[in-house]
Design a protein around this motif. Structure first.
Motif, short mmCIF file in Angstrom:
data_model
loop_
_atom_site.label_atom_id
_atom_site.label_comp_id
_atom_site.label_asym_id
_atom_site.label_seq_id
_atom_site.Cartn_x
_atom_site.Cartn_y
_atom_site.Cartn_z
N PHE A 394 -2.05 -1.37 -1.61
CA PHE A 394 -2.09 -2.82 -1.75
C PHE A 394 -3.34 -3.27 -2.50
CE2 PHE A 394 -2.29 -7.18 0.19
CZ PHE A 394 -1.15 -7.62 -0.46
N ASN A 398 -3.48 -5.90 -5.64
CA ASN A 398 -4.39 -7.04 -5.68
C ASN A 398 -5.27 -7.00 -6.92
OD1 ASN A 398 -4.05 -8.79 -3.56
ND2 ASN A 398 -5.26 -7.58 -2.13
N ASP A 407 -0.79 -12.12 -2.07
CA ASP A 407 -0.28 -12.97 -0.98
C ASP A 407 1.23 -13.12 -1.09
OD1 ASP A 407 -2.80 -13.29 -0.07
OD2 ASP A 407 -3.00 -15.41 -0.62
N ARG A 429 2.12 -10.05 12.15
CA ARG A 429 1.10 -9.53 11.21
C ARG A 429 -0.06 -9.05 12.06
NH1 ARG A 429 -1.65 -12.79 6.23
NH2 ARG A 429 -2.63 -10.98 5.24
N1 LIG Z 1 -3.72 -10.61 -1.30
C1 LIG Z 1 -4.14 -10.26 -0.09
N2 LIG Z 1 -4.78 -9.10 0.09
C2 LIG Z 1 -5.16 -8.75 1.33
C3 LIG Z 1 -4.92 -9.57 2.43
N3 LIG Z 1 -5.41 -8.96 3.52
C4 LIG Z 1 -5.94 -7.79 3.11
N4 LIG Z 1 -5.79 -7.64 1.79
C5 LIG Z 1 -6.22 -6.57 0.92
O1 LIG Z 1 -5.50 -5.40 1.19
C6 LIG Z 1 -6.24 -4.30 0.68
C7 LIG Z 1 -6.11 -3.12 1.60
O2 LIG Z 1 -6.72 -2.05 0.97
P1 LIG Z 1 -6.80 -0.61 1.60
O3 LIG Z 1 -7.12 -0.73 3.06
O4 LIG Z 1 -7.70 0.20 0.76
O5 LIG Z 1 -5.34 -0.09 1.56
P2 LIG Z 1 -4.39 0.23 0.34
O6 LIG Z 1 -4.95 -0.16 -0.98
O7 LIG Z 1 -3.09 -0.39 0.67
O8 LIG Z 1 -4.27 1.78 0.41
P3 LIG Z 1 -3.37 2.64 1.38
O9 LIG Z 1 -3.30 1.92 2.69
O10 LIG Z 1 -4.07 3.95 1.51
O11 LIG Z 1 -2.03 2.76 0.76
C8 LIG Z 1 -7.68 -4.78 0.53
O12 LIG Z 1 -7.97 -4.87 -0.83
C9 LIG Z 1 -7.65 -6.18 1.15
O13 LIG Z 1 -8.51 -7.06 0.47
C10 LIG Z 1 -4.26 -10.82 2.20
O14 LIG Z 1 -3.99 -11.62 3.11
N5 LIG Z 1 -3.88 -11.12 0.93
#
Ligand SMILES: Nc1nc2c(ncn2[C@@H]2O[C@H](COP(=O)(O)OP(=O)(O)OP(=O)(O)O)[C@@H](O)[C@H]2O)c(=O)[nH]1
Length: 512
Positions: A394, A398, A407, A429
């Motif tokens: 994710f 982003n 989002d 969530r």
């Molecule tokens: N757009 C958005 N991003 C979010 C939100 N909550 C968390 N994030 C983002 O989600 C991302 C999670 O990153 P990681 O924990 O590294 O996980 P990942 O990139 O999905 O990697 P893996 O879990 O290993 O697949 C972070 O960049 C957070 O900023 C939200 O409400 N909106």
């Protein structure tokens, strides 16, 4: 005078009488006239044709119904009213009796006997009626009386069977009308609920705070309604009402404060106006006296008078300025208080049970739902599986498309999950891009299968942004709650399994 022993004479006279009396020459009228002229007892004929016609109008939806109709036709053929009555009772009860005890509908060949209702079936029917009765409402006293009669007959081992079947048949007809009415009532109540919710929105003092909640409420009360959704609506309504109440109190306080300040301000203006008018009149008087002064010594008191008036005016003005400054400070303080209250309200709204971005339950909502589900599955002695989902990569999404698109992707994911979950499942969530799904009445293997199905649905429903199709995947762990552990412990096991799913290549579902 006709010869009443000669059939052809009687027949001729009968035709004459039909014309004289202007009767339609139907078989029934002819027969009645004939019997009258022949001085035979006027026994109504057996309406075979009409009954046969009626028999053709019954729907044939099951073999038992077909049997009952054949039984009716046989009884008509034998011109047996008793047989017709039995066949009609069999037709009316064919679904309840035939299906419930697994016996075939009675036939003329089965010694003309109505179906035997076993003692066990009587007990079950009585229990069923007792359970159903409260659901049919308590407005219809005659339905309740009928139910009492049926229950008494069912509980009476010597009750006459055809009578019981008749009672059952007429009760089932009446009960089906009551069910229709209850469903109409439910429909109307829902419409009323819609109206009330719309009205809350219209009357809302703080649109920003409440409108989002109103929209979700409107969606929540759209059919099909389940008990779970009504439960959700109730919680949401409580939140909206609490926010409304706080907004109203705050607005009334602010109104009172502002009214008070305005009144004080007007008083000051009036006082300043009065003192400046007095000062001006004083000055004019001093000017007039000055014109009349002849001796220099007369000037001194006049000068003192002007200086005193000026001092008084200056003191008044200073006092007024101090009061206005004080008022201004109070206005600013009230304003700051309003801003703070507004923030509190927003916070209260956001910290309700739903996540404002995706509208899934938030942590608080999840805690409540989990406690409820655990109590329910333990009471019913059925399994509960829960899954922890984490969106894959994710951060990359982003970084490449921006936080706002991230989002939107989360909103899309929640929509897809909600579309494909069963109505009894709950989605919450859990954190940023982590979600929990509660699956009551689901053992581990079925839980894993359900989450894999969700994964497949998600790969079919692309997330579209700026005409680009984005494939969102998630890794998930599933755990079945054991009899000893808490909800938190089970989530921790699902989290551990999710972590292993990530480690083993992502886009996977593992059991914990
Ligand atoms: N757009 C958005 N991003 C979010 C939100 N909550 C968390 N994030 C983002 O989600 C991302 C999670 O990153 P990681 O924990 O590294 O996980 P990942 O990139 O999905 O990697 P893996 O879990 O290993 O697949 C972070 O960049 C957070 O900023 C939200 O409400 N909106």
């Amino acid at each position: 005078m006709a010869d009443h022993t000669n059939p052809s004479e009687i027949a001729r006279e009968t035709l004459k009488q039909l014309i004289v009396r202007k009767l339609t020459p139907t078989p029934v009228n002819y027969q009645a006239c004939y019997n009258e002229i022949a001085q035979l007892p006027n026994v109504a004929g057996f309406p075979e044709a009409q009954l046969r016609q009626m028999a053709t109008t019954f729907p044939v939806r099951s073999p038992r119904q077909k049997q009952a109709i054949e039984q009716l036709e046989a009884a008509i053929g034998k011109r047996s009213w008793q047989g017709v009555q039995r066949a009609l009772v069999a037709l009316a009860t064919v679904d309840t009796v035939g299906i419930a005890n697994g016996t075939a509908a009675p036939t003329e060949s089965a010694n003309d006997q109505p179906p035997e209702i076993s003692v066990e079936l009587r007990v079950r029917l009585a229990r069923l009626i007792e359970t159903l009765l409260p659901l049919l409402g308590d407005q219809d006293a005659s339905l309740s009386n009928q139910a009492c009669d049926v229950l008494n007959a069912l509980k009476d081992p010597f009750a006459d069977q055809p009578g019981l079947l008749l009672l059952l048949s007429s009760f089932s007809q009446r009960a089906s009308l009551a069910v229709e009415e209850q469903s109409e009532i439910k429909h109307t109540l829902l419409k009323l609920l819609h109206l009330i919710i719309e009205n809350i929105g219209e009357l809302s003092l703080d649109e920003q705070c409440v409108n989002g909640q109103i929209e979700t409420l409107m969606r929540a009360v759209a059919p099909p309604i389940t008990l779970r959704r009504l439960d959700d609506v109730e919680r949401r309504l409580k939140d909206v009402i609490a926010i409304q109440r706080a907004a109203r109190r705050r607005s009334l306080e602010a109104q009172a404060e502002i009214r008070q300040m305005l009144a004080a301000f007007i008083n000051h203006l009036a006082a300043m106006n009065q003192s400046s008018t007095a000062f001006q009149t004083g000055l004019e008087e001093s000017a007039r006296q000055l014109a009349e002064v002849r001796a220099i010594e007369d000037l001194a008191p006049l000068l003192k008078q002007v200086i005193d008036a000026t001092h008084a005016m200056a003191a008044d003005t200073g006092h007024a300025r101090a009061q206005i400054e004080h008022l201004q400070t109070r206005v600013l303080a009230t304003n700051a208080e309003l801003v703070r209250l507004n923030d509190d309200l927003r916070h209260a709204s956001a910290s309700a049970r739903h996540d404002p971005l995706t509208d899934a339950l938030n942590r608080r909502g999840l805690d409540e739902a989990l406690a409820r589900e655990i109590a329910s599955v333990r009471r019913k002695n059925v399994p509960l599986s829960l899954s922890l989902l984490d969106v894959d990569n994710f951060k990359k999404l982003n970084d490449r498309l921006g936080h706002a698109t991230g989002d939107e992707a989360l909103i899309h994911l929640v929509k897809v999950v909600q579309q494909h979950m069963r109505p009894i499942d709950t989605l919450a969530r859990y954190g940023g891009e982590e979600f929990v799904i509660l699956m009551p009445d689901t053992a581990l293997a079925h839980g894993i299968e359900a989450i894999k199905r969700l994964q497949r649905e998600l790969t079919k429903s692309f997330f579209l942004t700026n005409n680009e199709k984005i494939l969102i995947t998630f890794s998930a762990g599933v755990a079945e709650l054991t009899s000893e552990e808490s909800g938190g412990d089970a989530i921790a096991r699902a989290d551990q399994a999710m972590y292993l799913a990530k480690r083993s290549g992502k886009n996977r579902v593992l059991g914990g």
